[in-house]
Design an enzyme around this catalytic site. Structure first.
Site, mmCIF file in Angstrom:
data_model
loop_
_atom_site.group_PDB
_atom_site.id
_atom_site.type_symbol
_atom_site.label_atom_id
_atom_site.label_comp_id
_atom_site.label_asym_id
_atom_site.label_seq_id
_atom_site.Cartn_x
_atom_site.Cartn_y
_atom_site.Cartn_z
ATOM 1 N N HIS A 323 0.852 -1.188 0.000
ATOM 2 C CA HIS A 323 0.000 0.000 0.000
ATOM 3 C C HIS A 323 0.889 1.240 0.000
ATOM 4 O O HIS A 323 1.623 1.476 0.951
ATOM 5 C CB HIS A 323 -0.883 -0.027 1.257
ATOM 6 C CG HIS A 323 -1.896 1.055 1.307
ATOM 7 N ND1 HIS A 323 -3.216 0.859 0.971
ATOM 8 C CD2 HIS A 323 -1.795 2.353 1.646
ATOM 9 C CE1 HIS A 323 -3.880 1.989 1.107
ATOM 10 N NE2 HIS A 323 -3.038 2.918 1.518
ATOM 11 N N HIS A 366 -0.473 2.896 11.436
ATOM 12 C CA HIS A 366 0.755 3.679 11.522
ATOM 13 C C HIS A 366 0.679 4.790 12.559
ATOM 14 O O HIS A 366 -0.386 5.121 13.071
ATOM 15 C CB HIS A 366 1.161 4.230 10.149
ATOM 16 C CG HIS A 366 0.362 5.389 9.653
ATOM 17 N ND1 HIS A 366 0.941 6.464 9.021
ATOM 18 C CD2 HIS A 366 -0.946 5.663 9.696
ATOM 19 C CE1 HIS A 366 0.018 7.331 8.674
ATOM 20 N NE2 HIS A 366 -1.138 6.882 9.071
ATOM 21 N N GLU A 372 -2.981 14.490 10.881
ATOM 22 C CA GLU A 372 -3.899 14.136 9.798
ATOM 23 C C GLU A 372 -5.336 14.471 10.198
ATOM 24 O O GLU A 372 -5.899 13.839 11.085
ATOM 25 C CB GLU A 372 -3.798 12.645 9.481
ATOM 26 C CG GLU A 372 -2.393 12.163 9.146
ATOM 27 C CD GLU A 372 -2.361 10.660 8.888
ATOM 28 O OE1 GLU A 372 -3.440 10.064 8.731
ATOM 29 O OE2 GLU A 372 -1.257 10.100 8.864
ATOM 30 N N HIS A 396 -6.065 12.676 13.688
ATOM 31 C CA HIS A 396 -5.033 11.828 14.272
ATOM 32 C C HIS A 396 -3.759 12.671 14.292
ATOM 33 O O HIS A 396 -3.178 12.959 13.244
ATOM 34 C CB HIS A 396 -4.858 10.550 13.462
ATOM 35 C CG HIS A 396 -6.150 9.767 13.312
ATOM 36 N ND1 HIS A 396 -6.616 9.315 12.116
ATOM 37 C CD2 HIS A 396 -7.069 9.403 14.242
ATOM 38 C CE1 HIS A 396 -7.764 8.676 12.301
ATOM 39 N NE2 HIS A 396 -8.065 8.724 13.584
ATOM 40 N N HIS A 402 -3.164 5.046 14.597
ATOM 41 C CA HIS A 402 -4.468 4.854 13.958
ATOM 42 C C HIS A 402 -4.312 3.857 12.817
ATOM 43 O O HIS A 402 -3.223 3.386 12.522
ATOM 44 C CB HIS A 402 -5.045 6.182 13.466
ATOM 45 C CG HIS A 402 -4.179 6.924 12.506
ATOM 46 N ND1 HIS A 402 -3.052 7.609 12.885
ATOM 47 C CD2 HIS A 402 -4.248 7.070 11.157
ATOM 48 C CE1 HIS A 402 -2.480 8.157 11.834
ATOM 49 N NE2 HIS A 402 -3.182 7.842 10.758
HETATM 50 FE FE LIG Z 1 -2.850 8.123 8.674
#
Ligand SMILES: [Fe+2]
Length: 479
Positions: A323, A366, A372, A396, A402
């Site tokens: 990803h 992560h 974010e 976050h 999260h």
């Molecule tokens: Fe994130």
């Protein structure tokens, strides 16, 4: 009031795309005339007023048609050429024609003056908000409906950013807003925005964004009724297209899909009552004018508002495995002075194919040195099974862990890995910042929109440690 220029139909880069790609459809009611190309040096005259732009010079002794010449500077005069921003406006009256500003307050606005303890709190917790309620029709104009969620820095030092949500339910009638504090990127989520600016008109529907540079006067009408959305405000710099590196010359947000207004103006021979609302030092001020500030008959330059259809985004992703980091989906960035580090990135998660082989396909778990803030324009975000709904938001912060919730983890760990469409009918986005943002007390408490159980959505992620599953077989996972 007499309108002296008429919009005509223009379909910028959209017309040819919708047939083969269901994600590319022309925005509705796209009836204004636009110019295309990110950061171009534009020149435009209102229909019927050809010759309004002076030839070969910016400030003739007398301008064509008796107009006033006025420069709007978006960068220091001495900024390097590649960063130098300014436009020349040729207008019926100069923008200085107004009464002194007075402090104003609007009960419906919850704007943070300073991201300090009295108004805001730092918190390392995961936060998620339910959508703000739409105000009663006819009650709240756009300039009075800003709700600051979080931010860092401030306009005094031209550093940092703010994240706001807005709600509005009334047209700005004989009223204009100007933001001296920074450049704003507006993401309408519910209902379109019909925006007059000094540079012309922009019609911005959900799934489009609009950027209003610092100092540009604008007014918002609501053709679909009460509206809601998000605002990313940067106190420093401006939004730019990200560098593409090895991607090459094309891809992500392509420059030609950014469209700018063409000159349009309104004027009247009789004085009118007009209010100018100035956001200055994160406070609202008002001044009176006896005419509309939307009186620019012609303009040229590279400093102007623009809009962009998120369906035009040319997403890049893996065609092998793993990803990629979400930076692969950056639409616009506001750079800091450190290479590769943003004051704010605007990132989207558009409809696309997921093809990663042998890959856990949703966003990974992560912790991030960046903050974010996420919002959702429509649909259902692929990393959250429930709770993150259109019009809501999440934050976050720096090093706050999260990732996908427990149901999403189970589904993605056991799903067959054929190529699949993801996010059809969905548009999630992220405002990502390198700064630690404090959260307004209004957003934390008074709004009553924080989902107190958000943290519990990860608590079902139990251990799957199994000495007999060295190969990582999904059949051996026990849910
Ligand atoms: Fe994130």
């Amino acid at each position: 009031m007499t309108t002296t220029s008429t919009p005509t139909t223009f379909a910028p880069a959209f017309a040819a795309h919708s047939k083969d790609n269901p994600t590319r459809t022309a925005p509705p009611k796209c009836t204004y005339t636009y110019q295309s190309g990110f950061g171009n040096e534009f020149a435009t005259e209102a229909p019927g007023w050809e010759g309004a732009l002076p030839v070969k010079q910016n400030t003739p002794q007398v301008c064509p048609y008796g107009l006033y010449a006025e420069q709007l500077s978006g960068s220091a005069f001495t900024a390097p050429r590649g960063h130098n921003l300014r436009s020349w406006l040729y207008r019926v009256r100069p923008s200085v024609c107004h009464t002194p500003f007075q402090r104003a307050s609007y009960d419906s606005a919850h704007m943070v003056r300073q991201f300090a303890d009295t108004e805001c709190e730092p918190t390392p917790n995961q936060l998620r908000w339910s959508p703000l309620d739409l105000p009663e029709a006819g009650k709240v104009p756009f300039h009075a409906g800003w709700h600051t969620i979080c931010g860092a820095g401030g306009p005094e030092t031209k550093s940092g950013l703010a994240v706001h949500m807005f709600t509005a339910s009334a047209d700005m009638v004989n009223t204009a807003m100007v933001n001296a504090d920074g450049e704003i990127l507006i993401v309408p989520q519910h209902g379109a925005l019909d925006i007059k600016t000094e540079f012309g008109k922009l019609y911005v529907a959900p799934n489009e964004i609009v950027v209003i540079p610092r100092g540009v006067r604008f007014a918002v009408s609501l053709p679909d009724g009460p509206t809601r959305g998000y605002i990313l405000e940067v106190y420093t710099g401006r939004f730019e297209l990200p560098d593409l590196g090895p991607i090459g010359a094309n891809g992500l947000a392509n420059p030609r899909d950014f469209v700018y207004p063409t000159a349009w103006f309104e004027t009247s021979e009789q004085p009118i009552e007009f209010t100018l609302v100035n956001k200055y030092a994160n406070l609202l001020w008002t001044a009176k004018m006896d005419h509309s500030p939307f009186n620019v008959v012609a303009w040229h330059g590279n400093y102007a508002p623009y809009k962009y259809d998120l369906a035009a985004f040319n997403a890049m992703n893996t065609v092998t495995f793993d990803h990629p980091d979400p930076s692969i989906f950056t639409v616009l960035t506001c750079k800091s002075n450190t290479p590769g580090v943003a004051i704010a990135d605007f990132v989207i998660f558009p409809p696309r194919w997921a093809t990663g082989e042998g890959t856990f396909r949703p966003p990974y778990f992560h912790r991030n040195t960046m903050s974010e803030f996420m919002g959702l324009i429509k649909g259902a975000y692929e990393a959250k099974a429930e709770g993150f709904v259109p019009g809501g938001g999440s934050l976050h912060s720096i090093m706050t862990p999260h990732g996908p919730d427990a149901p999403t983890f189970q589904k993605a760990s056991t799903a067959p890995l054929t190529p699949v469409r993801v996010a059809d009918g969905t548009m999630a986005f992220m405002f990502e910042s390198s700064l630690l943002m404090t959260v307004s007390k209004w957003a934390l408490v008074e709004s009553n929109k924080v989902q107190q159980d958000y943290w519990t959505h990860w608590q079902g992620l139990k251990s799957h440690l199994n000495k007999d599953n060295k190969e990582g077989k999904k059949e051996l996972l026990k849910f």
